[in-house]
Design a protein around this motif. Sequence first.
Motif, short mmCIF file in Angstrom:
data_model
loop_
_atom_site.label_atom_id
_atom_site.label_comp_id
_atom_site.label_asym_id
_atom_site.label_seq_id
_atom_site.Cartn_x
_atom_site.Cartn_y
_atom_site.Cartn_z
N LYS A 82 0.81 -1.22 0.00
CA LYS A 82 0.00 0.00 0.00
C LYS A 82 0.85 1.28 0.00
O LYS A 82 0.49 2.26 -0.62
N TRP A 83 1.99 1.24 0.70
CA TRP A 83 2.76 2.48 0.84
C TRP A 83 3.38 2.94 -0.47
O TRP A 83 3.64 4.13 -0.65
N TYR A 86 0.55 5.09 -1.82
CA TYR A 86 0.35 6.31 -1.03
C TYR A 86 1.50 7.29 -1.24
O TYR A 86 1.28 8.50 -1.39
N THR A 87 2.72 6.78 -1.26
CA THR A 87 3.89 7.65 -1.44
C THR A 87 3.90 8.26 -2.82
O THR A 87 4.30 9.43 -3.00
N TRP A 89 1.28 9.13 -4.62
CA TRP A 89 0.32 10.23 -4.66
C TRP A 89 0.77 11.42 -3.81
O TRP A 89 0.71 12.57 -4.25
N LEU A 90 1.23 11.15 -2.60
CA LEU A 90 1.64 12.25 -1.71
C LEU A 90 2.79 13.04 -2.31
O LEU A 90 2.78 14.28 -2.31
N VAL A 188 -4.97 5.78 -6.81
CA VAL A 188 -4.54 5.69 -5.41
C VAL A 188 -5.74 5.60 -4.49
O VAL A 188 -5.73 4.86 -3.49
N PHE A 192 -6.61 3.15 -1.41
CA PHE A 192 -6.82 3.69 -0.06
C PHE A 192 -8.25 3.49 0.45
O PHE A 192 -8.46 3.19 1.63
#
Length: 396
Positions: A82-83, A86-87, A89-90, A188, A192
Amino acid sequence: MWASIISEWLSLIFRWLHVIAAVAWIGSSFYFIALDLSLKPRENLPKGVMGEAWQVHGGGFYHIVKYLVAPAQMPSELTWFKWEAYTTWLSGFVLMIVVYYLNADLFLIDKSILDLTPVQAGLFSFGSLALAWLLYEAACRSGLARHELPFAIGGYVFLVALTFAFAHVLSGRGAFNQIGAIIGTIMVANVFAVIIPNQKKIVAALLAGEAPDPRLGKAGKERSVHNNYLTLPVVVLMISNHYPLLFGTRYNWVIVAIVLALGPVIRHFFNERHKGNASPWWVWGVAGAGMIAILLLSAAGPRDAKTAATSAQPSFAQVEEIVTSRCSMCHAAEPVWDGIVTAPKGVRLDSAEHILRNARLIARNAAWSNAMPPGNITEITGEERAVLAAWADAQQ
């Protein structure tokens, strides 16, 4: 000077992080899609196992099985993926703020298209990002996504319509980035808001000694398939800012429409191969035709393209005057444009020698496309672009 240095440093750091995270996310996504499609049902498999696969890599053999929904008992160790998403997109959103929002007058706005303030452009960008995702999520949760082909066609039309709208509000570069950011956000958010939460519910049911709801796995799989087919288009859109003949030309939104179609078609080829089916070689004919269409469309010139006012070959003096008045305030040994301390990309246009040396770059960015000046901030005219184009053609 320090503001420019910090901005460049932030752009480098977050672009680097964004690329690394995206490689990890896309790589794992492609691997699991290929694995899932290659699993074969066999006799004597454990209860609940839908298929297995043997693979070899790095000097070792791997025996992989997939449980439909979940195993009967929770394993002692479980790796979550998952990370990476997330990373991606962030870091991408921070990069969007640093590059596009804080420099909206250069990269997000084109006053020849629509005279927006940086705040208006930023709010439009963020608002459309959120609204597009909400509409997609509502369509999925309504049950429309269960009808795969109509949903895919509707989603394609939706994205093309958004691109057309963005191309008539934002700069070409901003429009490409915006539609890419929307697709990336949808992908993403699928991880999420659906895939990971559903997996956590399945784990919780196992820990409670209950049978997991099979609909949870099915919904996660549905979103995973969406991400699979969106990956290739979003990669093209994210790197498109390096190619002015894509985003800075008259039919840029049509080019995006072709890219949005070609990506899923190419993924179809690999998905069929991973399933063990016959390779659909026709895909490469379609892809080739699409690329030729993009090539021809990119030759149409910028939206404000004009015919040179005179049939006579433009003199170098005319060209030098245009470049000096529209370009050299940034592309100089000592730029005079506020916030720019060195010539962008090391390209200097402050002398006849430098203009002649960079004739092809000038044509590509300011004559055959409207990528430069960014946001048309120096208000170069269509007639001036035509003069540059006629001069550049004579240099070939």
